[in-house]
Scaffold this active site. Structure first.
Site, short mmCIF file in Angstrom:
data_model
loop_
_atom_site.label_atom_id
_atom_site.label_comp_id
_atom_site.label_asym_id
_atom_site.label_seq_id
_atom_site.Cartn_x
_atom_site.Cartn_y
_atom_site.Cartn_z
CG ASP A 254 38.02 46.78 21.49
OD1 ASP A 254 39.17 46.81 21.58
OD2 ASP A 254 37.38 45.97 22.24
CD GLU A 296 41.74 46.19 18.66
OE1 GLU A 296 42.74 45.61 18.95
OE2 GLU A 296 40.39 45.58 18.81
C1 GLC Z 1 41.27 45.15 22.10
C2 GLC Z 1 42.17 46.31 22.95
C3 GLC Z 1 42.62 45.46 24.09
C4 GLC Z 1 41.63 44.60 24.89
C5 GLC Z 1 40.74 43.79 23.98
C6 GLC Z 1 39.52 43.28 24.52
O1 GLC Z 1 42.24 44.54 21.59
O2 GLC Z 1 42.84 46.95 22.45
O3 GLC Z 1 43.30 46.45 25.18
O4 GLC Z 1 42.25 43.87 25.51
O5 GLC Z 1 40.39 44.43 22.74
O6 GLC Z 1 38.60 44.29 24.69
#
Ligand code: GLC
Length: 609
Positions: A254, A296
């Site tokens: 993430d 991500e």
């Molecule tokens: C990523 C997640 C999102 C979250 C962010 C902070 O972007 O997809 O939902 O708010 O990380 O962890």
């Protein structure tokens, strides 16, 4: 030598080199190697078998791959409930299940689980670590790989480390980025953009207990970790191995571009981030080689693809194809596929073992990060166009069919993002409300076509749970004090199991979308042109409303074409002489001569023998 020693020996030089480059700490390196060895010893036998079976194989490139992403509680209450739904997932044809964060989280401000309080424990409302292990086993038996997040960038402000930091323990303050006054925070603020300008402005928060400023890129309940501290790296990787040993096969890392901070920079995508991702990859290949990484990375195309690394030094196995996702919604609203085609071309060449995860919607907003240089070259004003898009998808642009919401409007930059389910954004909600059959037909065609493109792209498709039954927006979050500030909640609602039953009711919206997705899955699974090593290029349809993809493998070839216009168009394909047949409808056309294609129609063409 056991499997681990052998695998690590092959990677040791590079691993040690990179680790020392970051940390210059031999003692920590020694400790980490012992940690890796111990997790490889405690890895359950069934998972060691999986490691053996998959080692060196790009199993995630197989054409059977189909993902779905969901919240455990919204879909099935808890992990046990979810285990009982495995037959439904099999019916859908899913082979990859991404569950939103399910580790222990604070009651308030958990950011949908992205504020983690304890990385070693499942959130009690979802079940136990045992339930997770049993679920992963059941999924594995069903041929479904479990993906979980590793929220690397931050912990919850109520995590044990943060609590000890607040209590004044320096050792724990050193795991975060804390400052006694505004000097350094102000210096950072000069160059670091905000992630949530309206819901969580600024990059620092004041902690009254500790009397210090804390780096917090996301919500105040999420404290950024200090990856200059090797203990942070080692602890986070230990959490990853622990979850891998419970049967997690894919880690979504993430917000990975944010993990390294450097004064004077935007603190995104810094070279040290890539060093860390490469270290994580080498560590996984050594300890649990069946396990893969999905980054991500919600960034512009050129930063994005860098997270695949190079063929010699790969980083992530999978990346979200965020650029095409945004390109698809843009093409739909503007009825023009020019930018989509140009952006897709930019991301087609990748290392052979890498794959895009193609999707339309996920749990997050749609950020309108189009390629601005390309927009300008097409005569589009990027800011004005962005405004058009977020107004269009909030339904407040004249003639818009979309139902959605704005997200994080920033009055300074005038940037805003969009939220809503695919069905609502495509116009199904509006058409049902107005009981307008004609509009409904068009809306269904839009959603089907967008997914057809997603299934045709290079990589593999992932659904956002609920899309397969055309789930609509849910506005009830506005009545919930804890959820009302975050408009992403409009597309985060309980799975409608009554509607799911309608997937078998002829003519129901749910049945139309469900069957369309099943047909697309069938097309993918039946032809080798969807194998991971097939060649995929875009193709000119001589029409700016149309988007076409050509897939080939050996002697097999398929030409996919879709029409983003609200009206009928004519498309023509050079070098495609003779008769071609659509795999789904059996329609026969002559691409070289040109043929008409209806609004939002799509075809998977194969040459007739
Ligand atoms: C990523 C997640 C999102 C979250 C962010 C902070 O972007 O997809 O939902 O708010 O990380 O962890």
């Amino acid at each position: 030598m056991d499997g681990f020693s052998e695998r690590f020996a092959q990677r040791k030089d590079e691993f040690e080199w990179l680790f020392m480059e970051l940390y210059e700490d031999r003692e920590a390196l020694g400790r980490f190697e012992t940690i890796m060895a111990s997790f490889s010893v405690s890895r359950p036998a069934a998972l060691k078998d999986l490691d053996k079976e998959r080692e060196g194989k790009a199993w995630y490139l197989e054409r059977r791959m189909l993902g779905v992403t969901m919240y455990t509680d919204l879909f099935a209450g808890n992990l046990k409930g979810l285990a009982a739904k495995v037959p439904y997932l099999k019916e859908m044809g899913v082979t990859y299940l991404h569950l939103m964060p399910l580790l222990k989280m604070p009651k308030e401000g958990s950011d949908g689980g992205y504020a983690v309080e304890d990385f070693s424990m499942v959130e009690p409302k979802f079940g136990t670590n045992g339930d997770l292990e049993r679920l992963s086993g059941k999924l594995r038996e069903a041929g479904i790989s479990l993906c979980l997040d590793l929220v690397m960038n931050h912990t919850a402000s109520t995590h044990a480390w943060a609590m000890r930091a607040k209590a004044g323990e320096k050792e724990y303050q050193d795991r975060y980025l804390v400052y006694p006054d505004r000097t350094i925070p102000d210096a950072f603020e000069r160059t670091v953009p905000e992630v949530f300008p309206s819901t969580a402005p600024g990059n620092f928060i004041w902690d009254g207990t500790m009397r210090k400023w804390v780096f917090s890129s996301f919500y105040p309940t999420q404290w950024d970790l200090n990856y200059r501290n090797p203990v942070v790296f080692m602890e986070m990787l230990s959490s990853m191995f622990r979850l891998a040993n419970l049967g997690v096969e894919v880690f979504r890392i993430d917000a990975v571009p944010y993990i390294w901070k450097e004064l004077g920079t935007n603190c995104r995508n810094l070279p040290q981030v890539h060093t860390i991702v490469r270290l994580v990859r080498l560590a996984l290949e050594s300890v649990c080689p069946s396990v893969i990484l999905k980054g991500e990375v919600v960034m512009a195309p050129k930063e994005l693809a860098a997270y695949f690394g190079t063929p010699e030094k790969p980083e992530c196995h999978l990346l979200y194809n965020v650029s095409t996702m945004v390109g698809l919604w843009n093409a739909l609203a503007s009825q023009d596929a020019t930018l989509l085609k140009a952006q897709t071309e930019d991301i087609l060449s990748l290392p052979p073992s890498a794959a895009w995860l193609n999707y339309l919607r996920c749990h997050d907003d749609i950020g309108w990060g189009l390629d601005e240089a390309k927009e300008r070259s097409l005569g589009i004003d990027p800011l004005e166009h962005k405004k058009f898009l977020y107004h269009f998808f909030s339904g407040d642009y004249p003639g818009s069919y979309a139902c959605g919401e704005q997200y994080n409007y920033d009055p300074v930059s005038q940037d805003a993002r969009s939220c809503g389910t695919a069905a609502s954004l495509c116009g199904i909600e509006q058409a049902l409300e107005e009981k307008d059959e004609g509009k409904l037909k068009k809306a269904l065609a839009r959603m089907e076509m967008l997914y057809a493109v997603v299934y045709a792209l290079k990589g593999f498709p992932m659904l956002s749970s609920g899309d397969e039954i055309a789930q609509l927006n849910d506005y009830s979050y506005k009545d919930d004090l804890l959820r009302k500030e975050d408009s992403r909640n409009v597309h985060r609602s309980p799975y409608d199991w009554d509607n799911a039953k309608k997937r078998k009711k002829k003519g129901a919206v749910q049945q139309i979308i469900w069957d369309a997705l099943q047909n697309l899955r069938k097309v993918r699974s039946e032809s080798p042109v969807f194998d991971g090593d097939a060649s995929v290029t875009t193709w000119d349809a001589h029409n700016r409303h149309a988007f076409a993809i050509r897939r080939t493998k050996g002697k097999n070839e398929m030409l996919f074409v879709s029409n983003f216009s609200d009206g009928s168009e004519t498309v023509r394909f050079d070098y495609y002489m003779g008769l071609y047949k659509d795999r789904l409808t059996g329609r026969i056309v002559e691409p070289g001569k040109g043929f008409p294609i209806k609004n939002h129609e799509y075809l998977f063409l194969e040459k007739m023998k």
